[in-house]
Design an enzyme around this catalytic site. Structure first.
Site, mmCIF file in Angstrom:
data_model
loop_
_atom_site.group_PDB
_atom_site.id
_atom_site.type_symbol
_atom_site.label_atom_id
_atom_site.label_comp_id
_atom_site.label_asym_id
_atom_site.label_seq_id
_atom_site.Cartn_x
_atom_site.Cartn_y
_atom_site.Cartn_z
ATOM 1 N N HIS A 1 0.861 -1.184 0.000
ATOM 2 C CA HIS A 1 0.000 0.000 0.000
ATOM 3 C C HIS A 1 0.897 1.234 0.000
ATOM 4 O O HIS A 1 1.154 1.841 1.046
ATOM 5 C CB HIS A 1 -0.906 -0.007 1.236
ATOM 6 C CG HIS A 1 -1.964 1.048 1.218
ATOM 7 N ND1 HIS A 1 -3.227 0.831 1.730
ATOM 8 C CD2 HIS A 1 -1.966 2.316 0.767
ATOM 9 C CE1 HIS A 1 -3.954 1.932 1.592
ATOM 10 N NE2 HIS A 1 -3.195 2.852 1.013
ATOM 11 N N ARG B 1 1.982 5.021 -0.275
ATOM 12 C CA ARG B 1 1.325 6.306 -0.068
ATOM 13 C C ARG B 1 2.174 7.410 -0.693
ATOM 14 O O ARG B 1 3.367 7.209 -0.949
ATOM 15 C CB ARG B 1 1.089 6.533 1.424
ATOM 16 C CG ARG B 1 -0.012 5.614 1.968
ATOM 17 C CD ARG B 1 -0.319 5.864 3.433
ATOM 18 N NE ARG B 1 -1.577 5.244 3.832
ATOM 19 C CZ ARG B 1 -1.717 3.978 4.225
ATOM 20 N NH1 ARG B 1 -0.656 3.195 4.269
ATOM 21 N NH2 ARG B 1 -2.909 3.498 4.570
ATOM 22 N N GLU C 1 -2.571 -1.677 -3.193
ATOM 23 C CA GLU C 1 -3.658 -0.878 -2.637
ATOM 24 C C GLU C 1 -3.277 0.594 -2.666
ATOM 25 O O GLU C 1 -2.095 0.939 -2.571
ATOM 26 C CB GLU C 1 -3.921 -1.260 -1.171
ATOM 27 C CG GLU C 1 -4.339 -2.686 -0.947
ATOM 28 C CD GLU C 1 -4.599 -2.974 0.528
ATOM 29 O OE1 GLU C 1 -5.239 -3.998 0.820
ATOM 30 O OE2 GLU C 1 -4.162 -2.174 1.384
ATOM 31 N N HIS D 1 -7.994 -5.428 7.520
ATOM 32 C CA HIS D 1 -7.752 -4.376 8.512
ATOM 33 C C HIS D 1 -8.004 -4.918 9.924
ATOM 34 O O HIS D 1 -9.134 -5.204 10.305
ATOM 35 C CB HIS D 1 -8.595 -3.117 8.295
ATOM 36 C CG HIS D 1 -7.956 -1.898 8.900
ATOM 37 N ND1 HIS D 1 -7.066 -1.094 8.210
ATOM 38 C CD2 HIS D 1 -8.035 -1.370 10.139
ATOM 39 C CE1 HIS D 1 -6.638 -0.124 8.982
ATOM 40 N NE2 HIS D 1 -7.208 -0.273 10.167
#
Length: 237
Positions: A43, A45, A70, A190
């Site tokens: 993931h 960012r 993701e 999660h």
């Protein structure tokens, strides 16, 4: 069997804390696959505080199972995914300064945007999934976007598990039945852990994949990756 995809963000966090290449993200990911995991998730960012965009390119060369990227579909992310061509892209509505994912998409408000982004990925042969709260209206909205799958955001289940797991799982069961009726594949992730994963898996019909990172890495500090992954695989049977 529900597939286990391991999110290796925390390995990158540890590496970045000291610079250099210890631990080696690529080797750890290969070991995780060797121990039996059926996928690797990252993931990235925008600030690249853990996974770097180059990590996505490097992992593409070595991941032999499913590769899931993701992230919030800003243009830089879209360009990366189209370049790397992972097995799956999971769209997450992260704020730029989010510490971790904290909400699913409002698939009704953002329907046209999601349709556009998902269409581009699917036209390039990339399976799509969108991160959603356990809300049947959001599941119905997800169907309209054209996504292949949804990923159920499981924080509320994890938080409620120890107090009343039967109540905590209810909205997820309802959402799963709705997704099955609409022919949407179901992923989840999660705060899932060795403590709560088996009950979740056994309660959710047609659960295809779980993505687990923070808890799994923390558990591996005590028990080692091989032991922890084998325990997850056993619970996911």
């Amino acid at each position: 069997m529900t597939k286990l995809s391991v999110n290796v963000n925390k390995i990158a966090t540890l590496r970045n804390a000291r610079g250099g290449n210890v631990p080696d993200l690529i080797k750890v990911s290969q070991d995780i696959e060797r121990f039996g995991a059926q996928g690797i998730t990252i993931h990235p960012r925008p600030d690249q505080r853990h996974i770097r965009y180059q990590d996505a390119r490097d992992l593409k060369e070595v991941v032999s199972t499913e590769f899931n990227i993701e992230g919030n579909p800003i243009q830089k992310f879209i360009d990366l995914v189209l370049e790397v061509q992972p097995t799956q892209v999971t769209l997450v509505p992260d704020a730029v300064d989010a510490i971790t994912s904290n909400a699913g998409w409002d698939t009704i408000t953002h329907a046209s945007f999601l349709q556009e982004v998902i269409s581009e990925f699917k036209n390039n042969g990339i399976r799509t999934s969108i991160f959603v709260d356990p809300d049947t209206k959001m599941i119905e909205g997800a169907k309209i976007t054209g996504t292949d799958r949804i990923e159920l955001y499981t924080e509320s289940y994890a938080q409620g598990y120890s107090q009343n797991k039967e109540e905590a799982i209810k909205p997820y069961i309802e959402s799963a039945f709705m997704a099955n009726e609409l022919d949407l594949g179901i992923n989840a992730g999660h705060d899932l852990s060795l403590e709560n994963i088996a009950y979740f898996k056994n309660s959710i019909p047609e659960l295809l994949e779980v993505s687990i990172g923070h808890a799994l890495v923390a558990e591996a500090l005590y028990m080692g990756f091989e032991s922890v992954i084998n325990q997850y695989l056993e619970k996911l049977k």
